[in-house]
Design a protein around this motif. Structure first.
Motif, PDB file in Angstrom:
ATOM      1  N   HIS A  66      64.992  70.749  38.867  1.00 12.70           N
ATOM      2  CA  HIS A  66      63.827  70.457  39.813  1.00 12.70           C
ATOM      3  C   HIS A  66      63.940  69.194  40.573  1.00 12.70           C
ATOM      4  CE1 HIS A  66      61.605  73.217  36.673  1.00 12.70           C
ATOM      5  NE2 HIS A  66      62.344  73.891  37.576  1.00 12.70           N
ATOM      6  N   VAL A  67      63.196  69.124  41.745  1.00 12.64           N
ATOM      7  CA  VAL A  67      62.957  68.041  42.392  1.00 12.64           C
ATOM      8  C   VAL A  67      61.516  67.423  42.172  1.00 12.64           C
ATOM      9  CG1 VAL A  67      63.072  66.847  44.660  1.00 12.64           C
ATOM     10  CG2 VAL A  67      64.570  68.581  44.083  1.00 12.64           C
ATOM     11  N   GLY A  68      61.383  66.499  41.523  1.00 10.36           N
ATOM     12  CA  GLY A  68      60.029  65.866  41.203  1.00 10.36           C
ATOM     13  C   GLY A  68      59.412  64.816  42.302  1.00 10.36           C
ATOM     14  N   CYS A  69      60.151  63.705  42.086  1.00 11.25           N
ATOM     15  CA  CYS A  69      59.793  62.540  42.803  1.00 11.25           C
ATOM     16  C   CYS A  69      60.995  62.370  43.831  1.00 11.25           C
ATOM     17  CB  CYS A  69      59.498  61.195  41.908  1.00 11.25           C
ATOM     18  SG  CYS A  69      61.104  60.759  41.175  1.00 11.25           S
ATOM     19  N   ASP A  70      62.183  62.609  43.863  1.00  5.89           N
ATOM     20  CA  ASP A  70      62.912  62.450  44.805  1.00  5.89           C
ATOM     21  C   ASP A  70      63.291  61.034  44.665  1.00  5.89           C
ATOM     22  OD1 ASP A  70      65.033  63.639  46.320  1.00  5.89           O
ATOM     23  OD2 ASP A  70      63.913  63.634  48.028  1.00  5.89           O
ATOM     24  N   THR A  71      62.958  60.123  43.952  1.00  6.85           N
ATOM     25  CA  THR A  71      63.065  58.627  44.045  1.00  6.85           C
ATOM     26  C   THR A  71      63.748  58.276  42.561  1.00  6.85           C
ATOM     27  OG1 THR A  71      61.014  58.353  43.392  1.00  6.85           O
ATOM     28  CG2 THR A  71      61.168  58.123  45.799  1.00  6.85           C
ATOM     29  N   SER A  72      63.925  59.042  41.681  1.00  6.72           N
ATOM     30  CA  SER A  72      64.689  58.968  40.395  1.00  6.72           C
ATOM     31  C   SER A  72      63.714  58.326  39.353  1.00  6.72           C
ATOM     32  CB  SER A  72      65.879  57.948  40.548  1.00  6.72           C
ATOM     33  OG  SER A  72      65.478  56.759  40.662  1.00  6.72           O
ATOM     34  N   GLN A  73      62.453  58.418  39.584  1.00  3.54           N
ATOM     35  CA  GLN A  73      61.333  57.986  38.697  1.00  3.54           C
ATOM     36  C   GLN A  73      61.213  59.112  37.544  1.00  3.54           C
ATOM     37  OE1 GLN A  73      60.217  54.802  38.937  1.00  3.54           O
ATOM     38  NE2 GLN A  73      61.884  54.857  40.480  1.00  3.54           N
ATOM     39  N   GLN A 127      54.588  72.326  28.245  1.00  2.00           N
ATOM     40  CA  GLN A 127      53.365  73.227  28.871  1.00  2.00           C
ATOM     41  C   GLN A 127      53.476  73.686  30.059  1.00  2.00           C
ATOM     42  OE1 GLN A 127      50.043  70.936  27.944  1.00  2.00           O
ATOM     43  NE2 GLN A 127      48.394  72.310  28.901  1.00  2.00           N
ATOM     44  N   CYS A 128      53.687  73.045  31.007  1.00  3.59           N
ATOM     45  CA  CYS A 128      53.813  73.655  32.296  1.00  3.59           C
ATOM     46  C   CYS A 128      55.593  73.976  32.474  1.00  3.59           C
ATOM     47  CB  CYS A 128      53.165  72.925  33.507  1.00  3.59           C
ATOM     48  SG  CYS A 128      54.488  71.419  34.023  1.00  3.59           S
ATOM     49  N   GLY A 129      56.172  73.076  31.643  1.00  5.84           N
ATOM     50  CA  GLY A 129      57.517  73.394  32.009  1.00  5.84           C
ATOM     51  C   GLY A 129      58.344  72.673  33.001  1.00  5.84           C
ATOM     52  N   TYR A 130      57.642  72.108  34.041  1.00  7.24           N
ATOM     53  CA  TYR A 130      58.298  71.262  35.393  1.00  7.24           C
ATOM     54  C   TYR A 130      59.240  70.312  34.678  1.00  7.24           C
ATOM     55  CZ  TYR A 130      59.318  70.229  39.681  1.00  7.24           C
ATOM     56  OH  TYR A 130      60.130  70.131  41.211  1.00  7.24           O
ATOM     57  N   CYS A 131      58.765  69.624  33.758  1.00 11.52           N
ATOM     58  CA  CYS A 131      59.860  68.494  33.430  1.00 11.52           C
ATOM     59  C   CYS A 131      60.823  69.002  32.221  1.00 11.52           C
ATOM     60  CB  CYS A 131      59.071  67.283  32.866  1.00 11.52           C
ATOM     61  SG  CYS A 131      58.136  67.739  30.927  1.00 11.52           S
ATOM     62  N   THR A 132      60.606  70.226  31.771  1.00 17.42           N
ATOM     63  CA  THR A 132      61.518  70.604  30.563  1.00 17.42           C
ATOM     64  C   THR A 132      63.035  70.543  30.759  1.00 17.42           C
ATOM     65  OG1 THR A 132      59.536  71.572  29.907  1.00 17.42           O
ATOM     66  CG2 THR A 132      61.470  72.274  28.758  1.00 17.42           C
ATOM     67  N   PRO A 133      63.542  71.261  31.787  1.00 19.11           N
ATOM     68  CA  PRO A 133      64.902  71.279  32.103  1.00 19.11           C
ATOM     69  C   PRO A 133      65.564  69.993  31.918  1.00 19.11           C
ATOM     70  CG  PRO A 133      63.977  72.743  33.551  1.00 19.11           C
ATOM     71  CD  PRO A 133      62.820  71.933  33.027  1.00 19.11           C
ATOM     72  N   GLY A 134      65.041  68.944  32.466  1.00 25.80           N
ATOM     73  CA  GLY A 134      65.560  67.325  32.549  1.00 25.80           C
ATOM     74  C   GLY A 134      65.425  66.820  31.233  1.00 25.80           C
ATOM     75  N   VAL A 135      64.204  66.940  30.607  1.00 30.09           N
ATOM     76  CA  VAL A 135      63.937  66.367  29.118  1.00 30.09           C
ATOM     77  C   VAL A 135      65.086  67.127  28.169  1.00 30.09           C
ATOM     78  CG1 VAL A 135      62.457  66.240  27.141  1.00 30.09           C
ATOM     79  CG2 VAL A 135      61.418  65.841  29.574  1.00 30.09           C
ATOM     80  N   VAL A 136      65.180  68.368  28.308  1.00 32.75           N
ATOM     81  CA  VAL A 136      66.038  68.976  27.371  1.00 32.75           C
ATOM     82  C   VAL A 136      67.363  68.531  27.655  1.00 32.75           C
ATOM     83  CG1 VAL A 136      67.191  71.381  26.770  1.00 32.75           C
ATOM     84  CG2 VAL A 136      64.479  71.228  26.995  1.00 32.75           C
ATOM     85  N   LEU A 137      67.935  68.375  28.903  1.00 31.90           N
ATOM     86  CA  LEU A 137      69.418  67.795  29.277  1.00 31.90           C
ATOM     87  C   LEU A 137      69.588  66.565  28.772  1.00 31.90           C
ATOM     88  CD1 LEU A 137      70.231  69.713  32.543  1.00 31.90           C
ATOM     89  CD2 LEU A 137      71.190  70.167  30.218  1.00 31.90           C
ATOM     90  N   ALA A 138      68.533  65.591  29.001  1.00 32.24           N
ATOM     91  CA  ALA A 138      68.862  64.380  28.474  1.00 32.24           C
ATOM     92  C   ALA A 138      68.765  64.475  26.928  1.00 32.24           C
ATOM     93  CB  ALA A 138      67.300  63.671  28.993  1.00 32.24           C
ATOM     94  N   ALA A 139      67.897  65.193  26.458  1.00 31.97           N
ATOM     95  CA  ALA A 139      68.233  65.414  24.829  1.00 31.97           C
ATOM     96  C   ALA A 139      69.415  65.955  24.165  1.00 31.97           C
ATOM     97  CB  ALA A 139      67.127  66.205  24.230  1.00 31.97           C
ATOM     98  N   ALA A 140      69.884  66.842  25.271  1.00 33.61           N
ATOM     99  CA  ALA A 140      71.322  67.309  24.815  1.00 33.61           C
ATOM    100  C   ALA A 140      72.331  66.356  24.914  1.00 33.61           C
ATOM    101  CB  ALA A 140      71.658  68.582  25.760  1.00 33.61           C
ATOM    102  N   ALA A 141      72.303  65.490  25.992  1.00 30.16           N
ATOM    103  CA  ALA A 141      73.359  64.478  26.258  1.00 30.16           C
ATOM    104  C   ALA A 141      73.265  63.577  24.896  1.00 30.16           C
ATOM    105  CB  ALA A 141      73.163  63.783  27.428  1.00 30.16           C
ATOM    106  N   LEU A 142      71.986  63.341  24.291  1.00 27.08           N
ATOM    107  CA  LEU A 142      71.689  62.372  23.042  1.00 27.08           C
ATOM    108  C   LEU A 142      72.369  62.861  21.767  1.00 27.08           C
ATOM    109  CD1 LEU A 142      70.346  59.916  21.661  1.00 27.08           C
ATOM    110  CD2 LEU A 142      68.507  61.385  21.431  1.00 27.08           C
TER     111      LEU A 142
END
Length: 182
Positions: A66-73, A127-142
Motif C-alpha cells: 500500500h501507498v499511505g503517505c508516500d513520505t516514509s512516515q 480493523q480496516c486492514g490498510y496498515c496490516t500488510p506493512g505491520v505484518v511484514l515488519a513483524a515477520a522481519a523481526l
C-alpha cells in the motif's frame, strides 16, 4: 494536465473525456533490473527514478503493497528486502537489483496462511486492514531475527508503522502470539 470539465447538455449524459496516451510508452534511460519477488524471478526495464513501491504495485500488480503517505512516515508500503523490513517508498527500484523481495502476497496463501496472519486474525490485530500488510511484514522481519521477542522489541520493530484504527495493543499481542509458531 488539467482535466476539462464536461459540457452540460440537456437530457443527454455528458461524455467522458479521456487523456490520450501513446500506444507505446517510451522509457528514456531505462535500466534493466533483475530481482526475485515472492520467489519468482522478475526482469524489467525501469526508469531510474521509479520507486520500488511503484514497481511492485503498478508493474507487478502486487496491490498488497500500500501507498499511505508516500513520505516514509506510515509504513504501509513495508516489504522485506534481503531479510530486512524496508519502506518501499524510500527505495528506487534500481536499488533492488538482484534482491530477494517478499510482499504480503508471498507470505502465505489463502489456503495456508502464515502464522503471523493467523495470529492477527485470532487476536483481532487489524480493523480496516490498510496498515496490516506493512505491520505484518515488519513483524515477520523481526521474528526471523528474534523468534521470541519481548513486548518492547515488538513495539520498537513496528514503530515505523502507523495504525489509525485499532491502536497497537492487539497488534503487539498478535505478534507475541505468533512468536514461536514461525
Amino acid at each position: 494536465m488539467p482535466r476539462r470539465k464536461p459540457r452540460a447538455t440537456k437530457g443527454r449524459r455528458p461524455t467522458k473525456t479521456r487523456a490520450r496516451r501513446p500506444a507505446v510508452q517510451v522509457v528514456r534511460n531505462a535500466h534493466p533490473i533483475t530481482l526475485t519477488v515472492n520467489g519468482k524471478r522478475q526482469e524489467r526495464r525501469v526508469e531510474p527514478r521509479l520507486l520500488l513501491v511503484d514497481l511492485l504495485r503498478d508493474h507487478l500488480k502486487l496491490k498488497g503493497v500500500h501507498v499511505g503517505c508516500d513520505t516514509s512516515q506510515c509504513g504501509a508500503c513495508t516489504v522485506i528486502v534481503g531479510g530486512h523490513a524496508v519502506k518501499s517508498c524510500t527505495m528506487f527500484a534500481v536499488q533492488a537489483e538482484g534482491a530477494d523481495i517478499l510482499t504480503i502476497e508471498g507470505l502465505g496463501t489463502p489456503g495456508r496462511m502464515h502464522p503471523l496472519q493467523v495470529a492477527f486474525k485470532e487476536n483481532l490485530g487489524l480493523q480496516c486492514g490498510y496498515c496490516t500488510p506493512g505491520v505484518v511484514l515488519a513483524a515477520a522481519a523481526l521474528l526471523r531475527e528474534h523468534p521470541s521477542p519481548s513486548e518492547e522489541e515488538v513495539r520498537v520493530a513496528i514503530s515505523g508503522n502507523l495504525c489509525r484504527c485499532t491502536g497497537y495493543r492487539d497488534i503487539v499481542r498478535s505478534v507475541l502470539s505468533a512468536a514461536g509458531r514461525t
